[in-house]
Design an enzyme around this catalytic site. Structure first.
Site, PDB file in Angstrom:
ATOM      1  N   ASP A 107       3.783  -4.610   3.962  1.00  0.00           N
ATOM      2  CA  ASP A 107       5.205  -4.976   4.030  1.00  0.00           C
ATOM      3  C   ASP A 107       5.380  -6.380   4.606  1.00  0.00           C
ATOM      4  O   ASP A 107       6.282  -7.107   4.196  1.00  0.00           O
ATOM      5  CB  ASP A 107       6.027  -3.943   4.812  1.00  0.00           C
ATOM      6  N   HIS A 118       0.840  -1.207   0.000  1.00  0.00           N
ATOM      7  CA  HIS A 118       0.000   0.000   0.000  1.00  0.00           C
ATOM      8  C   HIS A 118       0.873   1.256   0.000  1.00  0.00           C
ATOM      9  O   HIS A 118       2.041   1.213   0.383  1.00  0.00           O
ATOM     10  CB  HIS A 118      -0.941   0.010   1.210  1.00  0.00           C
TER      11      HIS A 118
END
Ligand SMILES: *[C@@H]1O[C@H](CO)[C@@H](O)[C@H](O)[C@H]1NC(C)=O
Ligand SMILES: *[C@@H]1O[C@H](CO)[C@@H](O)[C@H](O)[C@H]1NC(C)=O
Ligand SMILES: *[C@@H]1O[C@H](CO)[C@@H](O)[C@H](O)[C@H]1NC(C)=O
Length: 521
Positions: A404, A108
């Protein structure tokens, strides 16, 4: 303006020891993962910001420095602030090769912190969208209008209830910012331009040719939509289904894996031991806490690096102790910030040396890799005439909008351990290519090794790109030694046999089931 002040400050404060170390800000964001045990453990891994050596933020694999590095440009590597000179090697392949499919995982875009530092003001950022605010993008206005029609799309499970645009002023915890939206519009547009000559997604694409999936967070959903809009502007909502991945590992129905949790627990213990043994780090936390007048423990659990990164990425001065009249000189410093990151460099080295994270990563991301490989194999078989095409076409374009904690294990499992930690809006692209059919004359001319190996590998090739850079030959499954003029690309078969079998060598197993369940001692 603020950004410039911040830069001078960084240079001034980072002393000789830091001058040889370029910053690559890295941070595990702490989204709830399932199973629960991982949530707990990932929370324990708070503030995982690492340092790696390197000199250019454009480099996926940092090179040993040869000249004075610029710490801020490295820091911005993590921020991934939109700039005009993006590299994009996607789609760079001879014109007679045919692009069959593209699968993308994105992290994102830029987001608001997930934590608040006690006794400080939160960074003042407006998370509504406005075309007159910087950074902006030529597609932003049209994107905002298009999202207004999102009710026409199909949304799996709870996704329909999430806002399709960031809409808080000021931002709330974890919100995607306008910077994050712009990063993804850019990502999508970069790929649209890169692939324009290859037209592998027909303009009248069918619902099953395009697959979009996201976790249940608004920042990933919004990032995925912005990316898709950049890639397929004004896409037809009625054809779109947005699929929900409930786990941040995108493991679908194959998430149960006790050995994975065991590796992660061991990895977290390693990380903890290293951290508490670091006296400078402990002193720094204590200093920061006393600056703000709070117990060290409260500062630690507030994961200060997360907020500090946000300040840095948005050009805001570091936070100061909040007082009613606004007057204070008790502020957090870049020197403290640098210590936390120095420790993370040590942590990264130690992590690679010990190898537990790699084992965790393989088991964590296997289901996603398996799915990715299956899709490619299917498309290749259809193109080779060995499989009946589906009515409505094959799935040729996939977007997985992730975190992540999804992308880091993916990189590790692929052997890309030297790659920089996923910055905001990182993108990892899998391309599947078919070589041109060989003409009679050429075959005679080039008779020999190259053509034989092409016959053997069926003429299908994979390319892997991370943030625009071709990393195919940095992976474990394609060695640079295999690269020859007669075979300049990595055969799909190598990737398939890696995913089907070789990937489990590291955990001394031959299958996912075996790796997950048998070595429980
Ligand atoms: C946030 O931005 C929007 C759009 O530009 C604006 O209408 C609103 O007043 C801003 N909010 C604050 C608190 O500045
Ligand atoms: C991997 O893919 C195969 C299909 O080729 C499937 O049968 C299997 O269940 C998948 N395994 C996992 C763990 O996802
Ligand atoms: C690997 O697995 C085999 C068979 O299960 C076992 O005999 C061997 O000791 C294992 N090796 C390691 C290094 O764990």
């Amino acid at each position: 303006m603020l950004a410039r002040n911040c830069f001078l400050l960084l240079v001034a404060v980072s002393g000789a020891a830091l001058a040889i170390v370029c910053f690559s800000l890295q941070f595990f964001n702490l989204i709830p993962t399932t199973p629960i045990v991982e949530e707990r453990l990932l929370q324990a891994a708070d503030g995982d910001v690492r340092l790696t050596q390197g000199k250019s933020r454009k480099r996926v694999f940092p090179k040993p420095h040869t000249q004075k590095p610029n710490p801020l440009s490295e820091a911005y590597g993590y921020c991934n602030t939109p700039s005009h000179n993006e590299q994009a090697w996607e789609g760079h392949i001879p014109a007679d090769y045919k692009l069959l499919s593209v699968q993308v995982m994105i992290r994102h875009g830029d987001r608001y912190p997930l934590y608040t530092i006690p006794k400080t003001k939160r960074p003042a950022i407006n998370c509504t969208l406005s075309i007159s605010r910087n950074p902006s993008h030529p597609l932003l206005g049209a994107f905002i209008s298009h999202m207004g029609l999102g009710g026409r799309g199909h949304w799996e499970s709870t996704l329909a209830s999430l806002p399709r645009l960031p809409n808080h002023s000021p931002c709330e915890m974890g919100d995607l910012t306008q910077t994050g939206v712009v990063q993804q519009l850019r990502n999508g547009k970069i790929l649209r331009q890169a692939y324009a000559p290859h037209s592998f997604v027909p303009s009248d694409w069918s619902p099953q040719q395009v697959w979009v999936e996201t976790t249940g967070k608004s920042r990933t959903l919004q990032s995925g939509l912005a990316f898709l809009y950049g890639f397929l502007p004004e896409f037809d909502w009625k054809k779109l289904t947005v699929h929900h991945q409930w786990s941040t590992l995108f493991c679908g129905s194959a998430c149960d894996c006790p050995a994975r949790n065991r590796f992660l627990e061991e990895e977290q213990r390693r990380q903890y031991r290293l951290r508490v043994a670091d006296e400078e780090l402990e002193r720094t936390y204590a200093d920061m806490a006393s600056t703000l007048g709070i117990p060290t423990r409260n500062l630690r659990v507030a994961n200060p690096i997360d907020s500090l990164l946000c300040h840095l990425c948005h050009g805001l001065p570091f936070p100061c102790m909040f007082t009613k009249d606004g007057s204070t000189n008790r502020c957090l410093s870049t020197a403290q910030f640098a210590v936390i990151r120095r420790q993370q460099l040590d942590d990264e080295k130690d992590r690679k040396r010990v190898g537990l994270y790699r084992k965790y990563a393989i088991l964590a991301i296997y289901p996603y890799l398996n799915r990715t490989a299956n899709k490619m194999e299917r498309v290749a078989k259809v193109a080779a005439g060995n499989r009946k095409p589906r009515a409505g076409g094959e799935e040729v374009f996939t977007v997985s909008s992730a975190h992540d904690v999804t992308m880091a294990p993916l990189l590790s499992a692929l052997g890309l351990e030297e790659a920089r930690f996923p910055p905001f809006a990182a993108r990892l692209v899998f391309e599947l290519w078919k070589s041109p059919s060989v003409k009679q004359g050429q075959q005679e001319q080039r008779a020999g090794k190259g053509e034989r190996s092409k016959a053997k590998d069926g003429g299908f090739f994979i390319r892997l790109l991370y943030n625009g850079e071709d990393v195919t030959y940095h992976t474990v499954f394609c060695s640079p030694l295999d690269r020859r003029p007669s075979q300049p690309f990595c055969p799909l078969k190598k990737f398939l046999s890696f995913v089907k079998r070789d990937i489990f060598n590291v955990v001394n197993a031959t299958s996912y089931q075996e790796a997950c369940y048998s070595h429980t001692g």
